[in-house]
Design an enzyme around this catalytic site. Structure first.
Site, PDB file in Angstrom:
ATOM      1  CE  LYS A 495      -0.490  -0.058   5.307  1.00  0.00           C
ATOM      2  NZ  LYS A 495      -1.341   0.162   6.206  1.00  0.00           N
ATOM      3  CE1 TYR A 722      10.939  32.694  -0.916  1.00  0.00           C
ATOM      4  CE2 TYR A 722      11.065  30.260  -0.740  1.00  0.00           C
ATOM      5  CZ  TYR A 722      10.945  31.335  -1.192  1.00  0.00           C
ATOM      6  OH  TYR A 722      10.462  31.464  -2.638  1.00  0.00           O
TER       7      TYR A 722
END
Length: 827
Positions: A495, A722
């Site tokens: 999965k 940033y």
């Protein structure tokens, strides 16, 4: 017919040990091998139906398998009954080896065996017709299969021998019997199989007990000592060619490094020789020196052109000792195997191809084979038979031999094959739009430069790549198989894109390695697997009613966890597929308190199931809450006891005999008594031993790599990224990497919390991780723009990273974005 004999009299050309590698049944002898985790005898009937008429079987198996014994006695076949199939295989190879007297080079050591073999083959190809081990076929079985390929058309053999346990080398020495020995080096690989480093060296030296000469590095003190103590005692006539970079003995070596090359001067028998290699790392220099001394020794055996020999060292290339599966353009997948093209390597690559993306069109792009040990006519005929046996859809042959013999290969693929005299002709003339939705094996000898073809076919993405080691998956699978034994089945969780590793590719590999079940989270995940040729039973953990029709269309088996989901599913089935028999899996809640039937549901559950004759219960299962943590051992045992009670209540009331399973990866290790009929293997397959008890027994599966885009030198007070969060406190070299949080590198690794490996040096992040970029401090690392960086793998490892940002390895793995290119490789 049964023959009770250890002496095999066969005309078979192919010795087959893996039923999945069948190519020419009429020419094959199958060795049924009984191992700890497999039993080749169970495939005998299947192989007989496909045309094999000769088998080697083990007496101990027939003594308990009367049905198989009767089948072998009554069928039109020859079955040789022996004590040990592997030993018989080795004896047969050793007997064949005895018929040839041309020189044989035997190579052992901890590392470098395959590289030395491949480089020697390249350096000597103009002087010799060479037979050699394909890839790294150096095991107890691999050596026998390699030596079996010897023919009278060859005049030099090069075989490598690897061991992981004591007493193994004697078997390999009996088969190879090398005239010329090379001991590459000694290191920690397989230390666990030996009492000491000294014992490991002693065992490896047994390969040379009858050799005429041994080439080795005297700088390995322990090797040097054991040569004098052991090898000279059992083989006093052996010539020792020991070389040293530390002025030990007569054969001195001096090296001087340039930016991308190394100049090497060596001394041998009073003369010195200079050559250059396009490498600067220690291992490559060592491997090249072994090759150089081997050539100098062979000069006395054959009039070797030393000028040409040493000139070719400049053309040495890295040996890509692995097949790589890559995503290509036009919905193609590419198997990249471009470093050489010998006959054995082509067979192995075709076998790998047969395991993956089996619903796609199979395309083979192959060059002439330049070294085979066969006369040209024999080679071409064998090549034709091999390609025909593989059911290829489309063949592209490149090289003068393919081009001149087009007619011979005209029926080797379903579509009309194409032939080109050179790689450049192919790249210039061929319409690549013809290749769509295909699995393309690109297999070429080095002079054909097939890397140009791969570059044309592979999808272009940025420099971040997630490499998946399929051999590590095999190792981890076998580790857990060893824990549960042969009587317990194994379901593997694929999965969430196989925990980030790539569900289709991992599922194909698991199907090849014969796991019993797969499990996915959602129906669409199962549909994709079916569409890509996965035939294993698949359990779906969360099947939405809107997708119930896909369960029936694609033969998927839903988890049923409540009376509501059971009634919804039955209503759909009875209204749409009333006559179809379907398997379901019942989940019992034993303490997770998430999904699952509780005890008060059982009476109504059983009453409903009694009326549904077309519903088959495939399994009953539950989930352990805290098997990965020692503090929850008591609760886990309570869960196991509750599961035993509730599942027994169901079993006592139904006619089906469903499998029971409760153990996940951690449970397999911590609660082996609860393995029941099946276990569910998840994170452990991908190299994380979540119980924390045997992490060293697993191998790293996924390695996330990126590249340095730019390097700047910043001064004190400058800021990075940033928000100006990265403040430079001393003059530093700052590198920008081509990876960010959109690729799965969590923003929590900002500002020094995360560290990545740059040429072996751990370098901290600087400032905030951006969406597509990350900055790191590389002041302490020797690096340049374009260099590769390891984000996680063996070091730093995923467990350490998860702890740094307060999460779990599952999240790191599954967080690797699907925009990151996956490359799957097999050694």
């Amino acid at each position: 017919m049964l023959f009770f004999t250890e002496n095999i009299n066969t005309r078979a050309k192919i010795l087959l040990t893996d039923s999945r590698f069948l190519s020419d049944p009429a020419s094959s002898l199958f060795f049924a091998i009984k191992g700890e985790r497999h039993n080749g005898h169970q495939f005998i009937k299947q192989l007989f139906d496909k045309g094999i008429k000769e088998f080697v079987v083990e007496k101990a198996v027939l003594d308990v398998d009367i049905d198989l014994k009767n089948f072998l006695s009554d069928s039109d076949l020859s079955a040789y009954v022996v004590q040990n199939s592997i030993k018989t295989l080795q004896n047969l190879a050793a007997e064949k080896r005895s018929h040839f007297d041309y020189p044989i080079i035997g190579i052992t050591g901890s590392n470098g065996k395959t590289i030395v073999k491949e480089w020697l083959s390249f350096l000597l190809e103009n002087e010799y017709n060479i037979v050699k081990s394909p890839r790294s076929y150096n095991s107890q079985i691999g050596v026998a299969l390699s030596v079996w390929e010897m023919t009278e058309k060859s005049d030099l053999g090069i075989f490598e021998a690897g061991i992981s346990l004591q007493n193994e080398m004697q078997n390999l020495e009996n088969i190879i019997r090398p005239d010329i020995g090379i001991f590459t080096n000694i290191g920690p690989a397989h230390n666990e199989g030996f009492r000491s480093l000294k014992q490991k060296i002693t065992e490896k030296l047994r390969l040379f007990k009858k050799s005429k000469v041994l080439i080795y590095c005297q700088d390995y003190k322990e090797v040097n000592e054991e040569l004098v103590i052991l090898l000279k005692a059992v083989n006093p006539e052996i010539k020792l060619i020991g070389w040293s970079r530390n002025n030990i003995g007569e054969n001195w070596v001096e090296t001087s490094a340039e930016e991308n090359a190394t100049n090497i001067e060596i001394n041998y028998e009073g003369d010195s020789y200079d050559f250059e290699i396009p490498f600067t790392d220690h291992a490559s220099i060592e491997n090249a020196i072994h090759c150089a001394y081997t050539g100098l020794y062979l000069r006395s055996e054959k009039n070797l052109d030393l000028k040409l020999f040493f000139e070719k060292f400049k053309s040495l290339r890295p040996v890509a000792m692995r097949l790589e599966l890559k995503q290509g353009t036009n919905d193609n997948y590419i198997i990249d195997d471009t470093y050489n093209n010998d006959f054995g390597g082509l067979k192995m690559a075709l076998n790998f191809m047969s395991q993956h993306h089996t619903k796609r069109k199979k395309v083979l792009i192959v060059s002439d084979i330049l070294q085979s040990g066969l006369q040209e006519n024999d080679l071409l005929q064998n090549l034709e038979l091999l390609i025909k046996s593989q059911n290829i859809d489309f063949l592209i042959g490149i090289g003068p031999k393919f081009f001149a013999n087009q007619k011979l290969f005209s029926e080797c693929s379903k579509e009309t094959p194409f032939f080109f005299e050179s790689t450049q002709d192919f790249l210039t003339i061929f319409n690549f739009e013809h290749l769509q939705n295909s699995l393309i094996l690109v297999k070429g000898a080095r002079p054909f430069a097939f890397e140009k073809i791969v570059n044309k076919l592979v999808m272009k993405v940025h420099g971040t790549v997630f490499e998946i080691n399929l051999d590590a998956i095999t190792h981890n699978l076998n580790f857990y198989r060893g824990k549960i034994g042969s009587n317990t089945k194994i379901m593997v969780m694929v999965k969430a894109f196989a925990y980030g590793s790539g569900s289709m590719e991992v599922a194909s590999w698991l199907q090849y390695h014969r796991v019993d079940y797969l499990s996915v989270a959602y129906t669409d995940e199962g549909v994709v697997l079916r569409q890509n040729g996965i035939k294993l039973p698949i359990m779906v953990l969360n099947s939405d009613p809107d997708a119930y029709h896909k369960l029936f269309e694609f033969d998927l088996e839903p988890e049923i966890f409540s009376l509501k989901t059971l009634n919804e599913f039955l209503n759909f089935k009875n209204n749409n597929y009333p006559e179809t028999e379907v398997k379901i899996h019942l989940k019992i809640d034993t303490g997770m308190n998430r999904l699952g039937f509780i005890e008060s549901d059982l009476e109504e559950l059983l009453n409903i199931l009694k009326t549904e004759k077309k519903i088959k219960i495939a399994s009953i299962f539950s989930h352990l809450v805290g098997a990965d943590e020692a503090e929850h051992i008591s609760f886990s045992k309570t869960q196991i006891a509750k599961f035993e009670n509730l599942s027994n209540q169901i079993l006592s009331k139904i006619d089906d005999k469903p499998l029971r399973h409760i153990c996940n990866s951690a449970g397999i290790v911590r609660f082996p008594e609860a393995k029941y009929d099946m276990v569910r293997l998840g994170i452990g397959l991908y190299g994380i031993e979540s119980a924390g008890l045997e992490q060293n027994a697993l191998e790293t599966v996924g390695t996330l790599k990126t590249t340095i885009s730019q390097i700047k030198t910043l001064k004190v007070g400058d800021t990075v990224g940033y928000g100006r969060k990265g403040v430079i406190e001393k003059e530093s070299k700052i590198a920008t990497l081509a990876i960010g949080y959109a690729d799965g590198y969590d923003r929590g690794f900002s500002r020094g919390i995360g560290k990545v490996s740059v040429n072996g040096i751990l370098c901290p992040t600087v400032g905030n991780v951006c969406m597509d970029m990350t900055m790191i401090d590389v002041t302490e690392a020797n690096c340049k723009e374009g260099d590769q960086v390891i984000v996680f793998g063996k070091n730093p490892n995923i467990n350490e990273l998860a702890k740094e940002i307060g999460t779990i390895p599952y999240e790191i793995l599954t967080g690797v974005s699907e925009r990151v290119k996956r490359v799957f490789y097999h050694e």
